[in-house]
Design a protein around this motif. Structure first.
Motif, PDB file in Angstrom:
ATOM      1  N   GLY A  69       0.812  -1.216   0.000  1.00 12.06           N
ATOM      2  CA  GLY A  69       0.000   0.000   0.000  1.00 12.06           C
ATOM      3  C   GLY A  69       0.838   1.255   0.000  1.00 12.06           C
ATOM      4  N   CYS A  70       1.982   1.223   0.606  1.00  7.73           N
ATOM      5  CA  CYS A  70       2.861   2.390   0.666  1.00  7.73           C
ATOM      6  C   CYS A  70       3.709   2.541  -0.579  1.00  7.73           C
ATOM      7  CB  CYS A  70       3.785   2.295   1.877  1.00  7.73           C
ATOM      8  SG  CYS A  70       2.897   2.374   3.439  1.00  7.73           S
TER       9      CYS A  70
ATOM     10  N   GLY B  56       3.075   2.790  -3.716  1.00  6.56           N
ATOM     11  CA  GLY B  56       2.626   3.682  -4.759  1.00  6.56           C
ATOM     12  C   GLY B  56       2.799   5.145  -4.440  1.00  6.56           C
ATOM     13  N   ALA B  57       2.884   5.507  -3.214  1.00  2.00           N
ATOM     14  CA  ALA B  57       2.942   6.916  -2.836  1.00  2.00           C
ATOM     15  C   ALA B  57       4.282   7.531  -3.224  1.00  2.00           C
ATOM     16  CB  ALA B  57       2.724   7.061  -1.334  1.00  2.00           C
TER      17      ALA B  57
ATOM     18  N   MET C  45       1.070  11.971  -9.459  1.00  2.00           N
ATOM     19  CA  MET C  45       0.223  11.208  -8.544  1.00  2.00           C
ATOM     20  C   MET C  45      -1.216  11.230  -9.045  1.00  2.00           C
ATOM     21  SD  MET C  45       2.215   9.887  -6.407  1.00  2.00           S
ATOM     22  CE  MET C  45       1.008   9.159  -5.303  1.00  2.00           C
ATOM     23  N   ARG C  46      -1.889  10.118  -8.872  1.00  2.00           N
ATOM     24  CA  ARG C  46      -3.305  10.040  -9.196  1.00  2.00           C
ATOM     25  C   ARG C  46      -4.045  11.057  -8.327  1.00  2.00           C
ATOM     26  NH1 ARG C  46      -5.827   4.177  -8.615  1.00  2.00           N
ATOM     27  NH2 ARG C  46      -5.900   4.852  -6.450  1.00  2.00           N
ATOM     28  N   ASP C  47      -5.217  11.497  -8.748  1.00  2.00           N
ATOM     29  CA  ASP C  47      -5.962  12.534  -8.025  1.00  2.00           C
ATOM     30  C   ASP C  47      -6.213  12.186  -6.566  1.00  2.00           C
ATOM     31  OD1 ASP C  47      -6.012  14.167 -10.236  1.00  2.00           O
ATOM     32  OD2 ASP C  47      -7.996  13.522 -10.893  1.00  2.00           O
ATOM     33  N   ASP C  48      -6.336  10.901  -6.255  1.00  2.00           N
ATOM     34  CA  ASP C  48      -6.573  10.519  -4.863  1.00  2.00           C
ATOM     35  C   ASP C  48      -5.279  10.460  -4.052  1.00  2.00           C
ATOM     36  OD1 ASP C  48      -5.340   8.152  -5.677  1.00  2.00           O
ATOM     37  OD2 ASP C  48      -7.153   6.930  -5.475  1.00  2.00           O
ATOM     38  N   GLY C  49      -4.113  10.676  -4.702  1.00  2.00           N
ATOM     39  CA  GLY C  49      -2.835  10.686  -4.010  1.00  2.00           C
ATOM     40  C   GLY C  49      -2.325   9.322  -3.598  1.00  2.00           C
ATOM     41  N   GLU C  50      -2.985   8.261  -4.027  1.00  2.00           N
ATOM     42  CA  GLU C  50      -2.639   6.915  -3.590  1.00  2.00           C
ATOM     43  C   GLU C  50      -1.658   6.181  -4.513  1.00  2.00           C
ATOM     44  OE1 GLU C  50      -3.535   5.367  -0.715  1.00  2.00           O
ATOM     45  OE2 GLU C  50      -4.320   7.338  -0.166  1.00  2.00           O
ATOM     46  N   ARG C  51      -1.630   6.530  -5.788  1.00  2.00           N
ATOM     47  CA  ARG C  51      -0.784   5.779  -6.715  1.00  2.00           C
ATOM     48  C   ARG C  51      -0.123   6.704  -7.718  1.00  2.00           C
ATOM     49  NH1 ARG C  51      -3.507   0.794  -9.304  1.00  2.00           N
ATOM     50  NH2 ARG C  51      -1.349   0.493  -9.867  1.00  2.00           N
ATOM     51  N   ARG C  52       1.016   6.236  -8.209  1.00  2.00           N
ATOM     52  CA  ARG C  52       1.740   6.956  -9.251  1.00  2.00           C
ATOM     53  C   ARG C  52       1.124   6.614 -10.611  1.00  2.00           C
ATOM     54  NH1 ARG C  52       8.055   6.627  -7.550  1.00  2.00           N
ATOM     55  NH2 ARG C  52       7.699   7.113  -5.367  1.00  2.00           N
TER      56      ARG C  52
END
Length: 149
Positions: free
Chosen positions: A16-17, A19-20, A83-90
């Motif tokens: 989970g971490c 992608g950030a 970063m994706r709009d939700d900030g979770e993934r590149r």
């Protein structure tokens, strides 16, 4: 059994971490100017047929007429991403394409980002134009700066 659950939980948390973006991933500012007479529409292309509109570049190289976008760069391999709009993934940047807005397929051209990936600059300036004789948009070799101008 508890040990297996602990290992699985740790693996899920690490995934989970992954992608950030790291605060240490440097930013690269990409500026696109239009050296031609006709407006150009530019788009960032990501994997899996995802794109993001960057807007139109009218004639000239000033900030009011060109396009500027900031991306991040992985230090290890030079890959560019936002970063994706939700900030979770590149969202890994494959290419930037520009074309005449009303004739995309026949006029699309690309910006060569290979040198950006290997050189790791702070800022990139590239000039594109639709040839007066027609055909596809042509972009000059990007100019690289290692300190923001």
């Amino acid at each position: 059994m508890i040990r297996i659950l602990f290992v699985l939980a740790a693996a899920v948390m690490a995934a989970g971490c992954a992608g950030a973006a790291s605060k240490s991933d440097p930013e690269v500012r990409i500026r696109i100017s239009n050296a031609g007479a006709e407006p150009l529409q530019c788009r960032m292309m990501f994997g899996h047929w995802v794109d993001r509109d960057l807007g139109a570049a009218t004639r000239g190289g000033g900030t009011a007429t060109g396009i500027a976008v900031t991306v991040q760069q992985q230090p290890k391999d030079g890959a560019l991403f936002v970063m994706r709009d939700d900030g979770e993934r590149r969202m890994m940047l494959e290419n930037i394409l520009c074309a005449r807005p009303n004739d995309w397929q026949a006029t699309v051209g690309q910006i060569d980002l290979a040198v950006v990936r290997t050189a790791r600059p702070k800022e990139v300036w590239v000039s594109c134009a639709l040839p007066e004789t027609g055909g596809r948009v042509a972009c000059a070799q990007p100019k690289l700066w290692y300190r923001a101008p």
